[in-house]
Write a protein that holds these residues in place. Structure first.
Motif, PDB file in Angstrom:
ATOM      1  N   VAL A  13       0.815  -1.214   0.000  1.00 21.25           N
ATOM      2  CA  VAL A  13       0.000   0.000   0.000  1.00 21.25           C
ATOM      3  C   VAL A  13       0.850   1.266   0.000  1.00 21.25           C
ATOM      4  O   VAL A  13       0.306   2.374   0.034  1.00 21.25           O
ATOM      5  CB  VAL A  13      -0.957   0.024   1.209  1.00 21.25           C
ATOM      6  CG1 VAL A  13      -1.876  -1.166   1.173  1.00 21.25           C
ATOM      7  CG2 VAL A  13      -0.175   0.064   2.519  1.00 21.25           C
ATOM      8  N   GLY A  14       2.178   1.148   0.016  1.00 18.95           N
ATOM      9  CA  GLY A  14       3.027   2.333   0.019  1.00 18.95           C
ATOM     10  C   GLY A  14       2.994   3.054  -1.304  1.00 18.95           C
ATOM     11  O   GLY A  14       2.598   2.517  -2.337  1.00 18.95           O
ATOM     12  N   GLY A  15       3.418   4.323  -1.253  1.00 20.81           N
ATOM     13  CA  GLY A  15       3.464   5.108  -2.475  1.00 20.81           C
ATOM     14  C   GLY A  15       2.409   6.172  -2.574  1.00 20.81           C
ATOM     15  O   GLY A  15       2.353   6.909  -3.545  1.00 20.81           O
ATOM     16  N   GLY A  16       1.515   6.298  -1.585  1.00 23.32           N
ATOM     17  CA  GLY A  16       0.547   7.372  -1.571  1.00 23.32           C
ATOM     18  C   GLY A  16      -0.818   6.992  -2.096  1.00 23.32           C
ATOM     19  O   GLY A  16      -1.831   7.543  -1.658  1.00 23.32           O
ATOM     20  N   ASP A  17      -0.902   6.041  -3.070  1.00 21.56           N
ATOM     21  CA  ASP A  17      -2.199   5.679  -3.630  1.00 21.56           C
ATOM     22  C   ASP A  17      -2.756   4.394  -3.028  1.00 21.56           C
ATOM     23  O   ASP A  17      -3.875   3.992  -3.350  1.00 21.56           O
ATOM     24  CB  ASP A  17      -2.087   5.510  -5.143  1.00 21.56           C
ATOM     25  CG  ASP A  17      -1.064   4.447  -5.532  1.00 21.56           C
ATOM     26  OD1 ASP A  17      -0.243   4.077  -4.668  1.00 21.56           O
ATOM     27  OD2 ASP A  17      -1.085   3.998  -6.696  1.00 21.56           O
ATOM     28  N   GLY A  18      -1.982   3.752  -2.141  1.00 22.03           N
ATOM     29  CA  GLY A  18      -2.474   2.505  -1.561  1.00 22.03           C
ATOM     30  C   GLY A  18      -3.597   2.715  -0.578  1.00 22.03           C
ATOM     31  O   GLY A  18      -4.371   1.786  -0.300  1.00 22.03           O
ATOM     32  N   GLY A  19      -3.722   3.905  -0.016  1.00 23.43           N
ATOM     33  CA  GLY A  19      -4.794   4.155   0.935  1.00 23.43           C
ATOM     34  C   GLY A  19      -6.170   4.002   0.314  1.00 23.43           C
ATOM     35  O   GLY A  19      -7.091   3.458   0.940  1.00 23.43           O
ATOM     36  N   MET A  20      -6.332   4.476  -0.916  1.00 27.14           N
ATOM     37  CA  MET A  20      -7.637   4.347  -1.572  1.00 27.14           C
ATOM     38  C   MET A  20      -7.984   2.891  -1.831  1.00 27.14           C
ATOM     39  O   MET A  20      -9.161   2.519  -1.845  1.00 27.14           O
ATOM     40  CB  MET A  20      -7.623   5.125  -2.894  1.00 27.14           C
ATOM     41  CG  MET A  20      -7.488   6.628  -2.711  1.00 27.14           C
ATOM     42  SD  MET A  20      -8.817   7.330  -1.701  1.00 27.14           S
ATOM     43  CE  MET A  20     -10.235   6.965  -2.726  1.00 27.14           C
TER      44      MET A  20
END
Length: 844
Positions: free
Chosen positions: A718-725
Motif C-alpha cells: 500500500v506504500g506510495g501514496g495511492d495505496g490508501g484508496m
C-alpha cells in the motif's frame, strides 16, 4: 582662461581621472572633465588586446551592459571578463572619444599575461567566468580563492595593505577599504551611503542626471581632491594593495609614456582611483620594464559579450560589483526629478503585480522620501529613504513588495546586446543563427517555455536546447510540465548567463556548428563512458538532440556494455531511459527499431536475473531493489504496449513480466517489502484474479510471519501514496490489515510501528481520516440483492449499496459523453424496469 589652461592649471600634464567602476557620479564627472579638457587621446584601464574592438562600442546593436571577454585560445575555460554598464566611467569615456574622433587605448596589463599568471600563483582565473574574483573592474586580476571584502574601494577593488600606525615589525597585511576609511573620516558609519551622498547624488537633485556641473564649474576639481585622498591613503597603508598592482601600474606607466610620445601631453587617463598615486609617481622606464620582465604569456582572443545587471551586482560574487545596478542606471539616465521618476517606476511595477497603487500613493511617497532625506541630512533621497517610503505608503507598512522591487528595479533584469559582426568563435555564430531562425531570443530573466514537438519550430527549439546541454551550455533546463504529460510536450526553464559565452568558446573545440559539435561530443563520451546507465542516458540524449550520426556509435557501445554487464541493478537502471528513448523516437519521427531491439533484450535479461537478485536482501538492499522493480514495471508497460504492428510482440513481453512478479510475490525468502510490492503491481495489472490479493495478503500476515516482515509487506503493498484508496474501497483487504495489526504482540508492536507510520504517513489526510472511520465502525452489514437472498457487497463507507435504478438514469448522458454509442458499442436505450449491468446498457 582657455580650456587648455584650465586643464594644465590642475595637472600640468596628462589629466588623471580616478573613478569608481560602475559609478554614475564618476561617469557624469568623467564626461564633464572630457568636455572641458578635450584631450587628444583617452587612455582607459583595460586589456590592450581590446583596442581593435573599441569602434564597435559606437555602432548600432551594442547595448550595455556588455563585457570584454578574454580567453586563452588553447584553453577557453581560462577566461576573464571586463564588464561595462551604461553608467560605467570607462564606457562613457569610450563613447565620448568615439563621438569626437579621439583615439582610445587600453593601458592595463595585457590579458595574455594576466591569464597566464594565474597558473603561477595557483589562482583560479579559469573559473572567473563562473565565480568572478574580487578585483577592480578587471575580474581576472585577483585570485578567485580570496574572500571578497565587505565594501569596494574607490576603484571597486578590495586591497591588501598594511595596518597604519603599527610599530610591530611584522605589520601583518590586512585587506583595507579606502572608501570605508574616507567615510569614517567624514563621520559616516556606512561607506556606501557616504559615497552616494558625496559623489552619486551630487548634481542629481532638481537637475537629475544632468550633473555635469554648472557654467563655470571646474570639472577637474573633484578628481584632484580624490587623487589627494588616495595619495594619503597609500602613504598610510602602503603602496602594494594587491601583489599584482606594482606590475599592473608599471605597465600603465609605460603605456602612458608611449601615448604622450604619440599624442602629446594632453591625454586623459580613466582608471581606478587607487592607481592615481602610482601613475603620477616619477619612475624610470628601465625600472618599470624590469617589473614586467619574465612574465608568463598565453595566446588570447578577445571579444564583446552580453552582460546582465545581476552579474554587476555585488551579491553575485563580483568583487567590483555594486549593490544596486538598476538604481545607478536610473540615476545616470534620468533627465530630471530622479525620485519622482523612480517611484513612478515602482508604482507601475506594483500595478502590474495587482497591487492597489494610485497616483496619490506616488505623490505621498515622494513627499515622505524627500522629508526623510532632509531629516537625515542627505542631498537626495537614496534607496534607504525610497524603501521606507514605499513600505509605509504603497506597502501598507509591510515588506511584501520589497523583494519584487529589489529584483526587478534595484538590481534589474537587463541583458545587454552585442553586434553580430563582433569577433566570435564559429560555434557562437551558428548558435546566434539558430536563435534567430527559431525565434528564441536570449533573456536575462528566467522564463518557462512550453514546446509542442508536433510543431516544426518547437521541435527545432527542443533539438537546439538538448544539443547545447550535451555540449555543457545549459541555457535551458528541462522541467516538469504543469499541463500535458504526453511525450509530445516539453517544458524548459530558460535563462541566459554571461558565463555561457565562455562555455560556448570551450565547446568550440568539438566543431564549428551546433550539430557537428554535439555529434563529436557524443561520440567521444560514448567511448569514455563508464557504466551501462551512462551509455543508456547518452543514447537518450542523442535521440532528444536529434544526432543521427552519433546514435549508431552509441548504440554499438550500448550493446557491447549490456552483453558484458551481469548486475541486475545496472540493467534495471539502464532500461527506463532506453524505453523512454524508444517512445521519444516515435514522437520525433526517428527510427527507433535498433533501440527497441536492445531494450527488449535488456528487459529479457532483467526478467531472468531479478528473482534470484531479490533473495537475502537487507532493509536497504530491499528498498533499492523496490525502486528497480517499479522502474522495470513502468518500462515494460511502455515497451510492451501492444500498438499497431507491435501488438503480437507486446503482450508476451508483459506476460513474461507478470510471471516474474508472481515468482517474487510467492517466494518466502524474498523480503516482505518486495513481495508486497510485486503483489500490488500484479493487482494493478489485473493479473491476480478473484481473491488472489487476499490469499497472498493472508499468507503474508499469518501468525507465523515475523511482524517486521509483515509490516514490510504492507509497506510494499500500500506504500506510495495511492495505496490508501485501495484499502478504502476494498473492505476485505482492510479487514485483513486490521486483524493482523490488532494481533501483533505488544513486544513486537514497537518494532513495526515506525514502518507503519512511514507507510500511512504517505496517504492524504482525507484518506487517513476515512480509514480511521471505517476501522472505528467495524464490519458493515451487507444489504441483500433485490432479486434474491444473496447479500450484495456494499462499498465501505459509502452507504448501504448501489441503487441500480438511480444509476440507470445517468447512463444515456454518460454514454453520450464517452461516445460509446457512436462507435457501435451497444445503442440500446436503457430500460428503467431492469437494472443496468454496465455502460453498454445491457440488462439482466
Amino acid at each position: 582662461m582657455s580650456e587648455r589652461g584650465e586643464r594644465t592649471a590642475h595637472s600640468g600634464g596628462p589629466v588623471l581621472l580616478g573613478v569608481r567602476h560602475h559609478g554614475p557620479g564618476s561617469a557624469r564627472a568623467v564626461r564633464a572633465a572630457l568636455e572641458q579638457c578635450t584631450p587628444s587621446a583617452v587612455l582607459i584601464e583595460g586589456p590592450p588586446e581590446a583596442d581593435e574592438l573599441v569602434p564597435l562600442a559606437a555602432q548600432e546593436g551594442m547595448r550595455p551592459p556588455v563585457a570584454l571577454l578574454a580567453h586563452a585560445q588553447d584553453d577557453p575555460g581560462r577566461a576573464a571578463f571586463w564588464p561595462l554598464a551604461e553608467f560605467s566611467p570607462e564606457w562613457v569615456a569610450m563613447r565620448w572619444a568615439l563621438a569626437h574622433d579621439v583615439p582610445v587605448r587600453f593601458i592595463d596589463l595585457p590579458a595574455a599575461h594576466s591569464l597566464a599568471w594565474g597558473d603561477d600563483e595557483a589562482t583560479a582565473d579559469g573559473e572567473t567566468a563562473d565565480e568572478p574574483p574580487a578585483d577592480a573592474g578587471t575580474e581576472n586580476e585577483a585570485p578567485a580563492n580570496e574572500a571578497p571584502a565587505n565594501e569596494a574601494t574607490a576603484n571597486g577593488a578590495k586591497r591588501d595593505g598594511e595596518t597604519g600606525g603599527q610599530e610591530d615589525a611584522s605589520r601583518a597585511e590586512v585587506r583595507i577599504d579606502p572608501i570605508g576609511v574616507l567615510a569614517g573620516a567624514a563621520g559616516y558609519d556606512d561607506a556606501e551611503r557616504w559615497w552616494e551622498d558625496v559623489i552619486e547624488h551630487r548634481g542629481s537633485g532638481g537637475g537629475g542626471g544632468r550633473g555635469d556641473g554648472g557654467a563655470g564649474a571646474d570639472a577637474l576639481a573633484p578628481f584632484a581632491a580624490l587623487a589627494e585622498a588616495m595619495g594619503a591613503l597609500r602613504e598610510t597603508y602602503g603602496d602594494g594593495g594587491h601583489d599584482r598592482d606594482p606590475v599592473r601600474e608599471a605597465h600603465m606607466r609605460l603605456r602612458l609614456r608611449a601615448a604622450r610620445r604619440e599624442f602629446g601631453d594632453d591625454v586623459a587617463v580613466v582608471c581606478g582611483a587607487w592607481h592615481l598615486p602610482a601613475l603620477a609617481q616619477r619612475t624610470t622606464m628601465t625600472a618599470d620594464r624590469q617589473l614586467l620582465k619574465g612574465l608568463p604569456k598565453v595566446k588570447t582572443a578577445v571579444t564583446w559579450v552580453p552582460w546582465t545587471h545581476q552579474r554587476l551586482s555585488r551579491r553575485s560574487g563580483y568583487g567590483a560589483g555594486i549593490a544596486s545596478p538598476g538604481w545607478y542606471g536610473h540615476l545616470f539616465s534620468a533627465p530630471d526629478r530622479p525620485v519622482e521618476r523612480w517611484l513612478t517606476k515602482v508604482a507601475g511595477l506594483l500595478r502590474a503585480e495587482d497591487y492597489a497603487v494610485s497616483s496619490a500613493h506616488v505623490i505621498e511617497a515622494v513627499r515622505l522620501a524627500e522629508g526623510l532625506a532632509t531629516v537625515r541630512g542627505r542631498p537626495l533621497a537614496g534607496l534607504t529613504e525610497l524603501d521606507d517610503a514605499v513600505r509605509a505608503v504603497m506597502g501598507d507598512g509591510t515588506d511584501a513588495p520589497s523583494s519584487l522591487i529589489h529584483d526587478r528595479l534595484v538590481v534589474g533584469e537587463v541583458l545587454g546586446e552585442v553586434r553580430e559582426d563582433a569577433p566570435a568563435v564559429p560555434l557562437q555564430r551558428d548558435i546566434a543563427r539558430s536563435q534567430r531562425t527559431l525565434r528564441l531570443k536570449p533573456e536575462a530573466l528566467e522564463r518557462e517555455l512550453e514546446l509542442d514537438l508536433r510543431k516544426e519550430t518547437d521541435a527545432g527549439r527542443s533539438r537546439l536546447l538538448h544539443r547545447l546541454r550535451l555540449l555543457g551550455i545549459p541555457w535551458g533546463e528541462p522541467t516538469r510540465s504543469r499541463g500535458s504529460t504526453g511525450t509530445f510536450r516539453e517544458t524548459w526553464r530558460l535563462r541566459w548567463e554571461p558565463e555561457l559565452s565562455v562555455r560556448v568558446a570551450e565547446a568550440g573545440i568539438w566543431g564549428t556548428t551546433v550539430l557537428a559539435a554535439a555529434t563529436a561530443k557524443a561520440v567521444s563520451e560514448a567511448a569514455g563512458a563508464g557504466g551501462l546507465a551512462e551509455v543508456t542516458a547518452l543514447a537518450e540524449r542523442c535521440l532528444l538532440a536529434g544526432l543521427p550520426d552519433a546514435l549508431p556509435v552509441v548504440m554499438r557501445t550500448l550493446s557491447d556494455r549490456a552483453a558484458l554487464d551481469a548486475d541486475v541493478g545496472h540493467l534495471a537502471q539502464a532500461l527506463p531511459a532506453l524505453v523512454r528513448s524508444v517512445r521519444y523516437g516515435d514522437v520525433r519521427g526517428t527510427d527507433a527499431a535498433a533501440l527497441r531491439e536492445v531494450a527488449t533484450g535488456l528487459a529479457e535479461r532483467v526478467f531472468v536475473g531479478l528473482p534470484p537478485a531479490c533473495l537475502g536482501l537487507d532493509a536497504d538492499g530491499a528498498a533499492e531493489m523496490r525502486g528497480h522493480l517499479d522502474a522495470t514495471h513502468q518500462a515494460v508497460g511502455l515497451l510492451g504496449r501492444p500498438e499497431g504492428e507491435r501488438r503480437s510482440e507486446g503482450q508476451p513481453l508483459r506476460a513474461r513480466w507478470a510471471g516474474v512478479l508472481r515468482a517474487v510475490s510467492e517466494r518466502e525468502s524474498v523480503p516482505g517489502l518486495l513481495r508486497g510490492r510485486a503483489t500490488r503491481l500484479l493487482l494493478d495489472d489485473g493479473e491476480l484474479g478473484d481473491g488472489g490479493a487476499e490469499r497472498l495478503m493472508g499468507l503474508a500476515l499469518s501468525p507465523g510471519t515475523p511482524p517486521s516482515d509483515a509490516a514490510g509487506w504492507i509497506e510494499g503493498f500500500v506504500g506510495g501514496g495511492d495505496g490508501g484508496m485501495l484499502l478504502v474501497h476494498d473492505a476485505r483487504l482492510l479487514a485483513l490489515v486490521d486483524g493482523w495489526l490488532t494481533g501483533v504482540p505488544d513486544a513486537a508492536f514497537t518494532d513495526v510501528l515506525p514502518l507503519l507510520r512511514r507507510t500511512f504517513a504517505e496517504f492524504e489526510t482525507g484518506v487517513r481520516r476515512t480509514l480511521g472511520e471505517l476501522v472505528r465502525r467495524g464490519p458493515a452489514t451487507a444489504p441483500r440483492h433485490p432479486a434474491g437472498d444473496a447479500p450484495e457487497a456494499a462499498a465501505p463507507g459509502f452507504g448501504p449499496g448501489l441503487d441500480r435504478d438511480r444509476a440507470a438514469a445517468v447512463l444515456p448522458t454518460l454514454r453520450m459523453l464517452l461516445g460509446i454509442g457512436q462507435h457501435g458499442f451497444g445503442d440500446e436505450q436503457p430500460d428503467p424496469s431492469r437494472p443496468a449491468d454496465d455502460l453498454t446498457g445491457a440488462r439482466t
